[in-house]
Each structure stands twice: as C-alpha cells, then as structure tokens.
Design a protein around this motif. Structure first.
Motif, PDB file in Angstrom:
ATOM      1  N   ASP A  74       1.258  -0.787  -0.083  1.00 36.44           N
ATOM      2  CA  ASP A  74      -0.155  -0.429   0.151  1.00 36.44           C
ATOM      3  C   ASP A  74       0.692   1.297   0.008  1.00 36.44           C
ATOM      4  OD1 ASP A  74      -2.032   1.880   0.665  1.00 36.44           O
ATOM      5  OD2 ASP A  74      -2.541   1.643   2.576  1.00 36.44           O
ATOM      6  N   ALA A  75       0.416   1.989  -1.329  1.00 40.50           N
ATOM      7  CA  ALA A  75       1.410   3.393  -1.162  1.00 40.50           C
ATOM      8  C   ALA A  75       0.600   4.557  -0.201  1.00 40.50           C
ATOM      9  CB  ALA A  75       1.982   3.818  -2.020  1.00 40.50           C
ATOM     10  N   VAL A  76       1.364   4.411   0.500  1.00 43.20           N
ATOM     11  CA  VAL A  76       0.638   5.862   1.184  1.00 43.20           C
ATOM     12  C   VAL A  76       1.403   7.015   1.702  1.00 43.20           C
ATOM     13  CG1 VAL A  76      -0.535   4.254   3.274  1.00 43.20           C
ATOM     14  CG2 VAL A  76       1.343   5.666   3.705  1.00 43.20           C
ATOM     15  N   SER A  77       0.222   7.835   1.312  1.00 44.59           N
ATOM     16  CA  SER A  77       0.843   9.709   1.592  1.00 44.59           C
ATOM     17  C   SER A  77       0.002  10.589   2.093  1.00 44.59           C
ATOM     18  CB  SER A  77       0.024  10.050  -0.046  1.00 44.59           C
ATOM     19  OG  SER A  77       0.744  11.273  -0.158  1.00 44.59           O
ATOM     20  N   LEU A  78       0.403  10.887   2.871  1.00 42.90           N
ATOM     21  CA  LEU A  78       0.275  12.452   4.124  1.00 42.90           C
ATOM     22  C   LEU A  78       0.192  13.128   3.440  1.00 42.90           C
ATOM     23  CD1 LEU A  78      -0.746  13.418   6.982  1.00 42.90           C
ATOM     24  CD2 LEU A  78       2.182  13.744   7.738  1.00 42.90           C
ATOM     25  N   HIS A  79      -1.266  14.511   3.421  1.00 41.21           N
ATOM     26  CA  HIS A  79      -2.073  15.065   3.336  1.00 41.21           C
ATOM     27  C   HIS A  79      -2.412  16.369   4.459  1.00 41.21           C
ATOM     28  CE1 HIS A  79      -2.654  13.190  -0.518  1.00 41.21           C
ATOM     29  NE2 HIS A  79      -2.630  12.366  -0.239  1.00 41.21           N
ATOM     30  N   VAL A  80      -2.198  17.043   4.622  1.00 44.90           N
ATOM     31  CA  VAL A  80      -1.808  18.353   5.791  1.00 44.90           C
ATOM     32  C   VAL A  80      -2.589  19.759   4.929  1.00 44.90           C
ATOM     33  CG1 VAL A  80      -0.935  20.182   7.497  1.00 44.90           C
ATOM     34  CG2 VAL A  80      -0.134  17.527   6.449  1.00 44.90           C
ATOM     35  N   GLU A  81      -4.112  20.542   5.373  1.00 46.30           N
ATOM     36  CA  GLU A  81      -4.376  21.502   5.363  1.00 46.30           C
ATOM     37  C   GLU A  81      -4.926  23.187   6.344  1.00 46.30           C
ATOM     38  OE1 GLU A  81      -8.395  23.170   3.992  1.00 46.30           O
ATOM     39  OE2 GLU A  81      -8.491  21.286   3.318  1.00 46.30           O
ATOM     40  N   CYS A  82      -4.095  23.785   5.931  1.00 45.15           N
ATOM     41  CA  CYS A  82      -3.002  24.637   7.220  1.00 45.15           C
ATOM     42  C   CYS A  82      -4.467  25.753   7.257  1.00 45.15           C
ATOM     43  CB  CYS A  82      -1.872  25.340   6.790  1.00 45.15           C
ATOM     44  SG  CYS A  82      -0.554  23.699   6.935  1.00 45.15           S
ATOM     45  N   ASP A  83      -4.331  25.707   8.454  1.00 49.72           N
ATOM     46  CA  ASP A  83      -5.497  27.084   8.677  1.00 49.72           C
ATOM     47  C   ASP A  83      -5.263  28.383   8.269  1.00 49.72           C
ATOM     48  OD1 ASP A  83      -8.400  27.485   9.796  1.00 49.72           O
ATOM     49  OD2 ASP A  83      -7.087  28.289  11.687  1.00 49.72           O
ATOM     50  N   TRP A  85      -4.435  31.434   5.637  1.00 49.48           N
ATOM     51  CA  TRP A  85      -5.277  31.660   3.944  1.00 49.48           C
ATOM     52  C   TRP A  85      -3.397  31.244   3.631  1.00 49.48           C
ATOM     53  CZ3 TRP A  85      -2.612  35.963   1.140  1.00 49.48           C
ATOM     54  CH2 TRP A  85      -2.944  36.443   2.483  1.00 49.48           C
ATOM     55  N   TRP A  86      -2.251  32.162   4.344  1.00 50.71           N
ATOM     56  CA  TRP A  86      -0.849  32.211   3.727  1.00 50.71           C
ATOM     57  C   TRP A  86      -0.366  31.156   3.744  1.00 50.71           C
ATOM     58  CZ3 TRP A  86       1.998  31.484   8.088  1.00 50.71           C
ATOM     59  CH2 TRP A  86       1.193  32.201   9.331  1.00 50.71           C
ATOM     60  N   ASP A  87      -0.828  30.431   4.656  1.00 49.90           N
ATOM     61  CA  ASP A  87      -0.104  29.035   5.103  1.00 49.90           C
ATOM     62  C   ASP A  87      -0.325  28.092   4.112  1.00 49.90           C
ATOM     63  OD1 ASP A  87       2.164  27.556   6.050  1.00 49.90           O
ATOM     64  OD2 ASP A  87       0.502  27.710   8.452  1.00 49.90           O
ATOM     65  N   ILE A  88       0.604  27.559   3.944  1.00 48.81           N
ATOM     66  CA  ILE A  88       1.432  26.253   2.403  1.00 48.81           C
ATOM     67  C   ILE A  88       0.272  24.831   2.663  1.00 48.81           C
ATOM     68  CG2 ILE A  88       2.260  25.368   0.924  1.00 48.81           C
ATOM     69  CD1 ILE A  88       3.640  27.828   0.620  1.00 48.81           C
ATOM     70  N   ASP A  89      -0.281  24.298   2.411  1.00 49.85           N
ATOM     71  CA  ASP A  89      -1.097  22.883   2.757  1.00 49.85           C
ATOM     72  C   ASP A  89       0.194  22.598   2.277  1.00 49.85           C
ATOM     73  OD1 ASP A  89      -3.270  24.217   4.044  1.00 49.85           O
ATOM     74  OD2 ASP A  89      -4.299  23.745   2.026  1.00 49.85           O
ATOM     75  N   SER A  90       0.038  21.169   2.614  1.00 53.89           N
ATOM     76  CA  SER A  90       1.300  20.174   1.489  1.00 53.89           C
ATOM     77  C   SER A  90       1.010  18.780   1.384  1.00 53.89           C
ATOM     78  CB  SER A  90       2.487  20.179   2.512  1.00 53.89           C
ATOM     79  OG  SER A  90       2.364  19.314   4.136  1.00 53.89           O
ATOM     80  N   ASP A  91       0.567  17.929   0.300  1.00 51.27           N
ATOM     81  CA  ASP A  91       0.705  16.725  -0.071  1.00 51.27           C
ATOM     82  C   ASP A  91       1.952  16.090  -0.033  1.00 51.27           C
ATOM     83  OD1 ASP A  91      -2.039  17.104  -0.618  1.00 51.27           O
ATOM     84  OD2 ASP A  91      -2.090  17.865  -2.007  1.00 51.27           O
ATOM     85  N   GLY A  92       2.188  15.127   0.162  1.00 52.24           N
ATOM     86  CA  GLY A  92       3.090  14.708   1.042  1.00 52.24           C
ATOM     87  C   GLY A  92       3.248  13.254  -0.418  1.00 52.24           C
ATOM     88  N   GLY A  93       4.719  12.732  -0.283  1.00 51.20           N
ATOM     89  CA  GLY A  93       5.021  11.614  -1.263  1.00 51.20           C
ATOM     90  C   GLY A  93       4.406  10.671  -0.977  1.00 51.20           C
TER      91      GLY A  93
END
Length: 125
Positions: A74-83, A85-93
């Motif tokens: 299973d290839a898993v990836s972490l996704h983070v949404e910041c609160d 508006w100026w903070d950058i959301d991230s999608d991990g590999g």
C-alpha cells in the motif's frame, strides 16, 4: 370562516395520515436475495487491502503511523491542510508500506493545522 381556521390543522393532519397507505409506510419492500455471479468466468476473490493509519496533530506538527497487515503493498501519502490562508498546504509523496510493515509520515504547518488525512494507492507487484 372562523370554523375553517379552527379545523384546518385537524384536516391537514388527517390528509397526511391517510396520504400514505399503511402497508407502504410500515413494511419495507421485499427484495430478492443476492445472487452469486462470477465476473466473466474469473473466480478470483478480492484480497483485503489497505494500511491502518493513525494520524495525530500536536500544535503545528502532524505525525501518522500506517501499519499494513496485508500482503499487497500500500503506497500511503500524508496530506496536511493548514488553517491560515497564507500557510501552504502540503501533499506528501507516496511511501510504500509493504506487508507487515509500519511506516511513519510527518508534515507540518507554520501555524495551526485545519485537517490531515492519508490517501492509499495499491502498488502493482
């Protein structure tokens, strides 16, 4: 006119009471039993898949532990949404979690974390 105003709620309740037949309102519709049908002669059963993941947020840091108890990778990836508006959301590999393996994924925001989740992808062996 006053008689109609007094009896209007009673009349409306009676109309609603008798609008749906008793049999339709009180009994679910009977359904046919499920048939076992093979897909084009292919008798393979689907194997269970998917790592079990636990995501924790501590301030602006996100940590996820994913354990894969199944044979398929299973290839898993972490996704983070910041609160903010100026903070950058991230999608991990994609990180492969092989059979009986636990992987650790981390991410962060500069300030508060709004949400964090894991996505899964099946790796063809």
């Amino acid at each position: 006119m006053r008689l109609f105003q007094r009896s209007a709620p009673v009349l409306a309740a009676l109309v609603l009471l008798f609008a749906v037949p008793y049999d339709a309102a009180s009994h679910p519709a009977p359904t046919a039993p499920h048939a076992r049908v093979a897909d084009g002669g292919d008798d393979r059963r689907t194997e269970p898949f998917g790592a079990d993941c636990r995501v924790t947020v501590s301030g602006s840091d996100v940590t996820a532990y994913c354990h894969n108890p199944y044979l398929a990778t299973d290839a898993v990836s972490l996704h983070v949404e910041c609160d903010r508006w100026w903070d950058i959301d991230s999608d991990g590999g994609l990180v492969p979690a092989e059979a009986a393996e636990t992987v650790r994924l981390t991410g962060r925001c500069w300030k508060e974390v709004r949400s964090a989740w894991i996505s899964h992808a099946k790796v063809d062996d």
